[in-house]
Enzyme design. Structure first.
Site, PDB file in Angstrom:
ATOM      1  N   TYR A   1     -29.703  46.561  96.315  1.00  0.00           N
ATOM      2  CA  TYR A   1     -28.525  45.720  95.946  1.00  0.00           C
ATOM      3  C   TYR A   1     -27.829  45.979  94.702  1.00  0.00           C
ATOM      4  CZ  TYR A   1     -30.865  42.924  92.484  1.00  0.00           C
ATOM      5  OH  TYR A   1     -31.468  42.430  91.346  1.00  0.00           O
TER       6      TYR A   1
ATOM      7  N   PHE B   1     -23.276  43.326  87.075  1.00  0.00           N
ATOM      8  CA  PHE B   1     -24.403  42.470  86.244  1.00  0.00           C
ATOM      9  C   PHE B   1     -25.773  42.660  86.574  1.00  0.00           C
ATOM     10  CE2 PHE B   1     -22.757  39.597  89.970  1.00  0.00           C
ATOM     11  CZ  PHE B   1     -24.076  39.241  90.899  1.00  0.00           C
ATOM     12  N   ASP B   2     -26.070  43.375  88.043  1.00  0.00           N
ATOM     13  CA  ASP B   2     -27.336  43.746  88.401  1.00  0.00           C
ATOM     14  C   ASP B   2     -27.309  44.816  89.448  1.00  0.00           C
ATOM     15  OD1 ASP B   2     -30.333  43.809  88.231  1.00  0.00           O
ATOM     16  OD2 ASP B   2     -30.090  41.801  89.415  1.00  0.00           O
TER      17      ASP B   2
ATOM     18  N   ILE C   1     -30.543  33.080  95.768  1.00  0.00           N
ATOM     19  CA  ILE C   1     -29.562  32.334  96.014  1.00  0.00           C
ATOM     20  C   ILE C   1     -29.142  31.943  97.463  1.00  0.00           C
ATOM     21  CG2 ILE C   1     -28.307  32.883  93.594  1.00  0.00           C
ATOM     22  CD1 ILE C   1     -26.522  34.986  95.564  1.00  0.00           C
TER      23      ILE C   1
ATOM     24  N   TYR D   1     -24.485  30.994  91.775  1.00  0.00           N
ATOM     25  CA  TYR D   1     -24.989  30.205  90.388  1.00  0.00           C
ATOM     26  C   TYR D   1     -24.337  28.962  90.058  1.00  0.00           C
ATOM     27  CZ  TYR D   1     -28.089  34.473  90.344  1.00  0.00           C
ATOM     28  OH  TYR D   1     -28.812  35.187  90.796  1.00  0.00           O
TER      29      TYR D   1
ATOM     30  N   PHE E   1     -22.182  41.286  96.536  1.00  0.00           N
ATOM     31  CA  PHE E   1     -23.375  42.014  96.376  1.00  0.00           C
ATOM     32  C   PHE E   1     -23.372  43.151  97.640  1.00  0.00           C
ATOM     33  CE2 PHE E   1     -24.603  37.902  94.903  1.00  0.00           C
ATOM     34  CZ  PHE E   1     -25.477  38.018  93.823  1.00  0.00           C
TER      35      PHE E   1
END
Length: 282
Positions: A41, A52-53, A72, A98, A115
């Site tokens: 992902y 962010f990731d 999530i 979140y 995502f």
């Protein structure tokens, strides 16, 4: 609910909370609750695209159990709609990400997230004898379909997963235990056949030996074990097992033919070995 505008090519999974756009189609079935999921992902903020990731940046796929709160809500709801090999974008409103608190420092509160998710694979969960038997039967059917289509790699994987499910049946009823051995025997026998097609003779022999622990006079498994030993050039073992096959099934022409093949290949092997030995000292 998100206050950002979602493009029309993202289809709603949960109205006002979760959207999905398929980038690359997958195939097969979708995962079920409690399946063990394997994905790659990349996560970005939907409004500005800031990353962010990313599991891809780490070159390490991410694993989680579906539907038990490990990730999530947008992932739990979105990934269960995907198929193996599918690449999709999931857009998650804050309530499915979140929330108001965010995930400092990279994800502000009330952020809508995007995502890019690729479903690499999954393993369905079976945590009780009833579920294990049901899933093992499903794996057998999947393996049979793959084997029939000439897809011996996927077939062997399905058969092995099915057989492995039945190695621990603690808590099973007598009726379930009575059903377990024939099913595991069939899975191991089919697994050996798939391994032979792949020329993985050592694995084929191992599967046969496990099957013969369940039923030591199984004709097909005995034949496949002799084939596996022949493929490993273990001629004496192959001959011994083929002779055992004739004891189980007297007059069976397939074992007689196999014994002739073993003798022929053993003779050719010895001739080649002798020639190579002579060259060393010529």
């Amino acid at each position: 609910m998100t206050d950002v505008t979602i493009p029309e090519d993202y289809l709603p999974i949960v109205d006002g909370l979760l959207w999905k756009k398929i980038i690359k189609e997958g195939s097969g079935e979708s995962p079920t609750i409690k399946s063990n999921i394997n994905v790659h992902y990349v996560g970005t903020l939907f409004t500005n695209g800031d990353k962010f990731d990313s599991s891809r940046d780490r070159n390490s796929p991410f694993n989680f159990k579906l539907g038990v709160g490990q990730v999530i809500k947008g992932w739990d709801e979105g990934v269960k709609t995907m198929k193996i090999g599918e690449l999709a974008e999931l857009v998650c409103a804050p309530e499915y990400a979140y929330g108001a608190q965010g995930s400092p420092p990279k994800i502000p509160g009330n952020s809508t997230l995007k995502f890019e998710v690729e479903l690499l694979g999954f393993q369905e969960s079976a945590d009780n004898p009833t579920a294990k038997l049901a899933l093992a039967k499903k794996k057998k059917d999947q393996g049979n379909a793959s084997f029939k289509a000439g897809e011996n790699g996927p077939a062997s994987q399905a058969y092995k997963e099915g057989a492995d499910l039945l190695t621990d049946m603690m808590g099973a009823t007598p009726e379930q235990l009575q059903e377990t051995d024939p099913l595991r025997l069939a899975l191991l026998s089919n697994l050996a056949a798939a391994y032979l097609k792949l020329n993985e003779n050592g694995k084929a022999a191992e599967a046969c030996l496990q099957a013969l622990e369940i039923q030591d006079n199984h004709v097909k498994v005995t034949y496949r074990l002799a084939q596996a030993y022949l493929g490993l050039s273990e001629f004496e073992d192959a001959k011994k097992i083929a002779q055992r096959g004739l004891e189980i099934a007297p007059g069976d022409a397939t074992f007689t033919s196999l014994l002739n093949m073993i003798a022929s290949k053993q003779a050719a092997f010895k001739k080649k070995e002798k020639a190579a030995y002579s060259k060393m000292f010529s």
